[in-house]
Design a protein around this motif. Structure first.
Motif, short mmCIF file in Angstrom:
data_model
loop_
_atom_site.label_atom_id
_atom_site.label_comp_id
_atom_site.label_asym_id
_atom_site.label_seq_id
_atom_site.Cartn_x
_atom_site.Cartn_y
_atom_site.Cartn_z
N LEU A 191 33.42 50.28 40.63
CA LEU A 191 32.92 48.98 41.06
C LEU A 191 33.14 47.92 39.99
O LEU A 191 33.61 46.81 40.29
N SER A 192 32.83 48.26 38.74
CA SER A 192 33.01 47.27 37.68
C SER A 192 34.50 46.98 37.45
O SER A 192 34.88 45.84 37.19
N THR A 193 35.34 47.99 37.60
CA THR A 193 36.78 47.78 37.45
C THR A 193 37.32 46.90 38.57
O THR A 193 38.12 45.99 38.33
N SER A 194 36.88 47.14 39.80
CA SER A 194 37.36 46.32 40.91
C SER A 194 36.88 44.88 40.78
O SER A 194 37.61 43.94 41.09
N ASN A 195 35.65 44.67 40.29
CA ASN A 195 35.16 43.31 40.07
C ASN A 195 35.97 42.60 39.00
O ASN A 195 36.30 41.42 39.13
N ALA A 196 36.30 43.31 37.93
CA ALA A 196 37.08 42.70 36.85
C ALA A 196 38.48 42.34 37.34
O ALA A 196 39.01 41.26 37.01
N LEU A 197 39.10 43.22 38.12
CA LEU A 197 40.44 42.93 38.62
C LEU A 197 40.44 41.78 39.62
O LEU A 197 41.37 40.96 39.64
N SER A 198 39.40 41.69 40.44
CA SER A 198 39.35 40.57 41.39
C SER A 198 39.14 39.25 40.65
O SER A 198 39.71 38.23 41.03
N GLN A 199 38.33 39.26 39.59
CA GLN A 199 38.15 38.06 38.78
C GLN A 199 39.45 37.66 38.09
O GLN A 199 39.79 36.48 38.01
N LEU A 200 40.18 38.66 37.61
CA LEU A 200 41.48 38.40 36.97
C LEU A 200 42.45 37.76 37.96
O LEU A 200 43.14 36.78 37.63
#
Length: 78
Positions: A33-42
């Motif tokens: 979840l934290s990885t997907s949030n970071a990638l979407s922000q990127l």
């Protein structure tokens, strides 16, 4: 001394193993979840930067075209 029924102790041990077995899965879910949030922000930041770059390019092109046309008028009027 009171003896616990075998079915009760079996259910308790299975429930304990179920809870212990869930910890790696929960940790992996939080990581994903934290990885997907970071990638979407990127991706969002990259899209915004591209849009800003396109706006700057268009403004610079318009300024250049205006400069070219104004020089041409000044040369013809002389």
């Amino acid at each position: 001394m009171k003896i616990t029924h075998p079915k009760v102790s079996d259910v308790t041990s299975q429930l304990n193993m179920h809870v212990i077995g869930q910890h790696p899965v929960i940790a992996m879910g939080c990581y994903m979840l934290s990885t997907s949030n970071a990638l979407s922000q990127l991706t969002h930041n990259a899209t915004m930067a591209q849009q800003q770059g396109n706006s700057m390019m268009q403004a610079a092109t318009i300024q250049g075209v205006n400069a070219i046309f104004s020089c041409g008028k000044a040369s013809v009027n002389k």
